[in-house]
Design a protein around this motif. Structure first.
Motif, mmCIF file in Angstrom:
data_model
loop_
_atom_site.group_PDB
_atom_site.id
_atom_site.type_symbol
_atom_site.label_atom_id
_atom_site.label_comp_id
_atom_site.label_asym_id
_atom_site.label_seq_id
_atom_site.Cartn_x
_atom_site.Cartn_y
_atom_site.Cartn_z
ATOM 1 N N ASN A 65 -8.970 118.552 109.262
ATOM 2 C CA ASN A 65 -8.308 118.401 107.957
ATOM 3 C C ASN A 65 -9.309 118.056 106.859
ATOM 4 O OD1 ASN A 65 -5.351 118.824 107.892
ATOM 5 N ND2 ASN A 65 -5.351 117.354 109.568
ATOM 6 N N TYR A 66 -10.305 117.225 107.202
ATOM 7 C CA TYR A 66 -11.348 116.907 106.214
ATOM 8 C C TYR A 66 -12.091 118.179 105.807
ATOM 9 C CZ TYR A 66 -15.402 114.934 103.919
ATOM 10 O OH TYR A 66 -16.381 114.653 102.985
ATOM 11 N N ASN A 67 -12.480 118.977 106.796
ATOM 12 C CA ASN A 67 -13.199 120.218 106.500
ATOM 13 C C ASN A 67 -12.326 121.208 105.732
ATOM 14 O OD1 ASN A 67 -15.550 119.314 107.702
ATOM 15 N ND2 ASN A 67 -15.080 120.213 109.691
ATOM 16 N N LEU A 68 -11.025 121.234 106.029
ATOM 17 C CA LEU A 68 -10.109 122.099 105.281
ATOM 18 C C LEU A 68 -10.049 121.676 103.815
ATOM 19 C CD1 LEU A 68 -7.184 122.579 107.813
ATOM 20 C CD2 LEU A 68 -8.494 124.427 106.733
ATOM 21 N N THR A 69 -10.151 120.377 103.566
ATOM 22 C CA THR A 69 -10.171 119.891 102.184
ATOM 23 C C THR A 69 -11.325 120.502 101.404
ATOM 24 O OG1 THR A 69 -9.213 117.778 102.888
ATOM 25 C CG2 THR A 69 -10.265 117.822 100.737
ATOM 26 N N ASN A 79 -4.016 120.668 95.196
ATOM 27 C CA ASN A 79 -2.873 119.982 95.813
ATOM 28 C C ASN A 79 -2.902 120.088 97.333
ATOM 29 O OD1 ASN A 79 -1.432 118.863 93.548
ATOM 30 N ND2 ASN A 79 -0.997 120.957 92.932
ATOM 31 N N LYS A 80 -3.278 121.269 97.851
ATOM 32 C CA LYS A 80 -3.430 121.407 99.303
ATOM 33 C C LYS A 80 -4.559 120.506 99.788
ATOM 34 C CE LYS A 80 -1.599 125.856 100.818
ATOM 35 N NZ LYS A 80 -1.935 127.201 101.343
ATOM 36 N N GLY A 81 -5.592 120.406 98.992
ATOM 37 C CA GLY A 81 -6.707 119.531 99.339
ATOM 38 C C GLY A 81 -6.270 118.078 99.446
ATOM 39 N N LEU A 82 -5.412 117.640 98.532
ATOM 40 C CA LEU A 82 -4.904 116.268 98.596
ATOM 41 C C LEU A 82 -4.084 116.047 99.860
ATOM 42 C CD1 LEU A 82 -3.784 115.490 94.923
ATOM 43 C CD2 LEU A 82 -5.675 114.436 96.185
ATOM 44 N N ASP A 83 -3.342 117.058 100.257
ATOM 45 C CA ASP A 83 -2.524 116.952 101.465
ATOM 46 C C ASP A 83 -3.402 116.804 102.711
ATOM 47 O OD1 ASP A 83 -0.004 117.146 103.002
ATOM 48 O OD2 ASP A 83 -0.816 119.066 103.659
ATOM 49 N N LEU A 111 -10.905 115.501 93.769
ATOM 50 C CA LEU A 111 -9.698 116.310 93.597
ATOM 51 C C LEU A 111 -8.922 115.871 92.362
ATOM 52 C CD1 LEU A 111 -8.695 116.451 97.344
ATOM 53 C CD2 LEU A 111 -9.150 118.466 95.941
ATOM 54 N N TYR A 112 -8.805 114.562 92.160
ATOM 55 C CA TYR A 112 -8.061 114.069 90.996
ATOM 56 C C TYR A 112 -8.762 114.389 89.671
ATOM 57 C CZ TYR A 112 -4.244 111.747 93.386
ATOM 58 O OH TYR A 112 -3.101 111.500 94.111
ATOM 59 N N VAL A 113 -10.082 114.344 89.664
ATOM 60 C CA VAL A 113 -10.812 114.731 88.446
ATOM 61 C C VAL A 113 -10.494 116.177 88.085
ATOM 62 C CG1 VAL A 113 -13.105 115.220 87.495
ATOM 63 C CG2 VAL A 113 -12.674 113.042 88.645
ATOM 64 N N HIS A 114 -10.449 117.044 89.091
ATOM 65 C CA HIS A 114 -10.167 118.460 88.835
ATOM 66 C C HIS A 114 -8.688 118.728 88.587
ATOM 67 C CE1 HIS A 114 -14.296 118.935 90.219
ATOM 68 N NE2 HIS A 114 -14.270 120.123 89.668
ATOM 69 N N LEU A 115 -7.843 117.761 88.906
ATOM 70 C CA LEU A 115 -6.426 117.848 88.546
ATOM 71 C C LEU A 115 -6.170 117.213 87.176
ATOM 72 C CD1 LEU A 115 -4.796 117.054 92.012
ATOM 73 C CD2 LEU A 115 -4.434 119.151 90.676
ATOM 74 N N LYS A 116 -7.249 116.982 86.431
ATOM 75 C CA LYS A 116 -7.186 116.423 85.072
ATOM 76 C C LYS A 116 -6.643 115.002 85.053
ATOM 77 C CE LYS A 116 -8.428 120.564 83.806
ATOM 78 N NZ LYS A 116 -9.867 120.840 83.584
ATOM 79 N N ASP A 117 -6.952 114.241 86.097
ATOM 80 C CA ASP A 117 -6.567 112.831 86.158
ATOM 81 C C ASP A 117 -7.810 112.007 86.482
ATOM 82 O OD1 ASP A 117 -5.391 110.377 86.434
ATOM 83 O OD2 ASP A 117 -4.030 110.930 88.066
ATOM 84 N N PRO A 118 -8.777 111.954 85.543
ATOM 85 C CA PRO A 118 -10.041 111.270 85.827
ATOM 86 C C PRO A 118 -9.903 109.772 86.037
ATOM 87 C CG PRO A 118 -9.922 111.923 83.514
ATOM 88 C CD PRO A 118 -8.771 112.573 84.202
#
Length: 233
Positions: A65-69, A79-83, A111-118
């Motif tokens: 799962n880490y590598n899939l992220t 969002n899939k990465g967060l999952d 992931l959150y930085v790229h989701l525009k939530d720095p």
């Protein structure tokens, strides 16, 4: 590395060792991520995850799962990465594996930085930085410092961004982490673009393209080339 993974997979199949098969597939998937072969990476990792789930191997499930992220991040499916990173983190927290928790927190921040939530990204980078410093993990510390720099850049706090990115580059140079150094250079170049320092950005981009080429990092080359185009525009 991929050749060795394939050999491990072959031997594991011959001796009917499914855990070895899954581990080889997971490692081969990770190698393909580094080479920007995302379709192949996804195929290997999903197969590894299937086997680990059949075996109820929690550690293997977490690593897959880490590598899939990493794949989902490169494909901009944040969002899939967060999952997937949440699934990996759940196991590492249960196992109290601080090194892996630090790595997961870093990926969450990114992931959150790229989701525009720095702001959320900054919280996770701070947790990663604290853990890596406790563990004296310089590579992880340098990555977390870079994350801080990118989050502050997104928050338009350019002074703090510059401070953290310079610290990250210095540390990565010190430990000879070339791939990480290239990533920090790219983040610093983005800061230069944001603050109108175009000549400095151009110099960094040209150096970055050369380094990414030496490393065979196609994603890195494309990022530097894209930003070089922005500079000339």
């Amino acid at each position: 590395s991929i050749a060795l993974c394939k050999e491990a997979h072959k031997i594991s199949s011959e001796i009917n060792y499914p855990e070895g098969n899954a581990t080889a597939l997971s490692n081969e998937g990770f190698c393909n991520v580094q080479m920007s072969n995302y379709e192949s990476a996804l195929e290997k990792l999903m197969e590894a995850l299937r086997i680990f789930e059949e075996l109820k191997n929690e550690q293997g499930i977490a690593q897959a799962n880490y590598n899939l992220t990493l794949v989902y991040f490169r494909l901009s499916d944040f969002n899939k990465g967060l999952d997937t990173i949440s699934k990996a983190l759940a196991y590492y927290q249960k196992a109290n594996n601080k090194l892996e928790i630090a790595r997961c927190r870093f990926q969450q921040g990114y992931l959150y930085v790229h989701l525009k939530d720095p702001s959320s990204g900054l919280e996770y980078f701070s947790q990663s930085l604290q853990l890596n410093r406790e563990l004296n993990n310089k590579e992880g510390e340098a990555a977390a410092l870079m994350g801080h720099g990118q989050a502050y850049n997104a928050l338009r706090d350019f002074e703090k961004s510059k401070k953290y990115l310079e610290e990250s580059m210095a540390m990565r140079h010190e430990i000879n982490d070339k791939r990480g150094y290239a990533a920090a250079m790219n983040a610093y170049m983005t800061l230069c673009l944001e603050t109108g320092r175009f000549e400095e950005a151009e110099q960094i981009s040209l150096k970055g393209i050369k380094l990414a080429t030496e490393l065979g990092d196609r994603m890195g080359i494309s990022r530097f080339m894209l930003d070089l185009g922005k500079i000339y525009c």
